[in-house]
Design an enzyme around this catalytic site. Structure first.
Site, PDB file in Angstrom:
ATOM      1  N   HIS A 297     -11.429 -23.718 -37.851  1.00 26.60           N
ATOM      2  CA  HIS A 297     -12.569 -23.296 -37.036  1.00 26.60           C
ATOM      3  C   HIS A 297     -12.846 -24.284 -35.903  1.00 26.60           C
ATOM      4  CE1 HIS A 297     -13.420 -19.856 -39.518  1.00 26.60           C
ATOM      5  NE2 HIS A 297     -13.489 -20.625 -40.594  1.00 26.60           N
TER       6      HIS A 297
ATOM      7  N   LYS B 233       0.833  -1.200   0.000  1.00 29.00           N
ATOM      8  CA  LYS B 233       0.000   0.000   0.000  1.00 29.00           C
ATOM      9  C   LYS B 233       0.869   1.252   0.000  1.00 29.00           C
ATOM     10  CE  LYS B 233      -3.619   2.475   2.529  1.00 29.00           C
ATOM     11  NZ  LYS B 233      -4.684   2.385   3.553  1.00 29.00           N
TER      12      LYS B 233
END
Length: 533
Positions: A290, A134
């Site tokens: 595909h 932090k």
């Protein structure tokens, strides 16, 4: 500058501490780490001396103290913070080196007790990591040994310029990595605990709980490999992610040797081809278009396997994805280079093969090293997104053996037909449902995929074989699910099939068996289906 070191995995920590000491960084440490550094002759201050409070509760409480978290969280550019530190005699901590208790490794061990799992949940480590991460503008947070070299390199470079500090860029990157690590750690704990079928009456120190296959909360972590130009269609955005620890021999471990950047569809089709080719023990080639195999074959070498696979459907092979499970040599490369191919994958390429593709700069060559047991290396779970949710299932890794086949007709399959049936069944598993696959002599002869009716898939497979000028006489057929009526069987037999494999399990199984006997063909039940949507 002060560094606090508290690591479970001590790989490389002595060398790191020596480098820090040489740079004039003061060392603070905990328990076993402090003892190790002291034994190596390094000056180190124990955390208990800093806090004025001894480690207690078997080490569960040692760094949860204002003199640690105050030193990590205080903003150096905020006068009130610095005044508070001075008032309470707290020193700043500028660098934190922490790795956490080995929770993931502990619960992965067979027979792990609940007590061992709980004991390996780190509390103080994650708390310190969060504090340092932090306050990244003032504190560097190191959570992995792979970061040591970069940290030392920057500190040495800055020291040479008169100050010993990390750049904002590196501190921020370390902070992001730290929060990612905490997320991974907490996710692993949640996955484990929410999978435990808790039985209070069995609770003891050696209690090994039964665990549900699917945890009450599913937390999965992935790391971005790259942003993609677009998704399945050009108006969609996309990125490619990999598992935290990708399995050897998986697509995510591949190295692109040349060619354009892989697209979303390239990756999806490449994975389909790669997973299919990995299912064969002998030299094999798979061509995918595909997401469906349009040609699969085995051969004495890559060239023969490719030549047979290409014959199945030369039209669909145009612009396809090709995968080999053996290194590509010059002969195979020269054959493949005559067609338009999007991606070519193999465990390796000979120098001559690479030379063949040098002039074809757009062809994407992927090298994916295969482990010795490559056929067993597969995803354990499969996921599919649905509206505001996720479907999760064990992967379809079922392998069919001759012993699994149940012959249900009067006519018995020949040894050659049985061999081709196993080949056809492997291919059918990778064809979109409804799937019908004609095969002969280790080669696909016609593939029907993705139709709403099995009857239409059977017809399409026959049409494709005819277009490729392949005879379906004396072929075998694999159907990924049962024939609900005899009409699908009649279509494949009319086309020339003499032996059929299907799961069985229909209310009209006997009708289909009677039809097979009437037509004079052999049929086997596999007892398992392979839907692939």
């Amino acid at each position: 500058m002060k560094a606090l070191i508290s690591v479970s995995d001590k790989t490389g920590i002595v060398e790191l501490a020596r480098d820090l000491h040489a740079l004039g960084v003061g060392l603070i440490s905990t328990g076993g780490t402090a003892k190790l550094l002291a034994e190596q002759g390094l000056p180190v201050t124990e955390v208990a001396e800093v806090t004025g409070f001894p480690e207690m509760l078997d080490g569960r409480v040692k760094t949860l103290h204002p003199k640690v978290h105050g030193g990590l969280l205080a903003r150096r550019d905020t006068p009130e913070h610095m005044a508070a530190l001075k008032a309470h005699n707290i020193d700043t901590i500028d660098l934190l080196i922490v790795n956490l208790y080995p929770f993931e490794a502990t619960v992965a061990k067979p027979g792990c007790t609940l007590a061992d799992a709980i004991e390996n949940i780190d509390i103080g480590g994650p708390a310190m990591v969060r504090s340092a991460a932090k306050n990244w503008k003032d504190v560097g947070i190191v959570t992995d040994a792979s970061q040591y070299a970069d940290v030392i390199a920057e500190l040495k470079a800055s020291k040479a310029q008169g100050q010993c500090k990390l750049s904002d860029k590196l501190r921020f990157a370390l902070s992001v990595a730290a929060f990612n690590r905490i997320s991974q750690y907490d996710g692993a704990i949640s996955n484990y605990l929410s999978s435990v079928n808790f039985e209070a009456e069995k609770l003891s120190e050696d209690y090994v709980p039964e665990r549900a296959q699917f945890s009450g909360q599913f937390n999965e972590q992935y790391i971005k490999v790259q942003d993609l130009r677009y998704g399945e269609n050009s108006h969609q955005q996309a990125a490619w992610y990999r598992d935290l620890a990708p399995a050897a021999g998986s697509l995510a471990t591949g190295v692109q040797l040349q060619g354009k950047e892989l697209s979303y569809n390239n990756i999806a089709d490449a994975d389909a081809a790669w997973e299919c080719v990995k299912s064969f023990d002998s030299s094999a080639c798979v061509i995918v278009k595909h997401a469906n195999p349009c040609g699969v074959a085995v051969g004495a070498n890559p060239l023969e396997a490719y030549s047979k696979a290409f014959q199945t459907d030369p039209t669909s092979a145009f612009g396809g994805i090709i995968a080999f499970n053996r290194p590509v040599d010059k002969a195979a490369a020269e054959a493949v280079s005559k067609q338009f191919v999007e991606v070519l994958m193999a465990p390796d390429f000979s120098a001559e093969a690479l030379e063949v593709f040098k002039s074809k700069v757009n062809v994407r060559l992927m090298k994916i090293a295969l482990p010795a047991n490559y056929g067993d290396v597969r995803n354990a779970l499969e996921t599919k997104r649905v509206g505001s949710g996720l479907l999760l299932q064990s992967a379809d890794n079922h392998e069919l053996a001759l012993a699994n086949l149940k012959i249900v007709t009067v006519k018995q399959p020949t040894p050659e037909e049985l061999h081709d049936l196993l080949f056809a069944w492997k291919v059918a598993k990778f064809v979109k449902s409804n799937a019908i696959v004609f095969c002969k002599n280790g080669m696909t002869m016609g593939v029907g995929a993705g139709q709403m009716s099995r009857l239409d898939s059977a017809r399409i497979a026959s049409i494709k074989a005819e277009a490729a000028k392949l005879s379906l006489q004396h072929t075998v057929v694999a159907s990924d699910a049962f024939f609900p009526f005899r009409d699908g069987l009649d279509v494949v037999v009319d086309a020339g099939a003499t032996c059929v494999a299907q799961p069985g399990g229909s209310m009209r199984d006997q009708e289909v068996i009677d039809a097979a006997n009437e037509r004079g063909v052999a049929m086997v039940f596999t007892g398992v289906r392979h839907f692939r949507h």
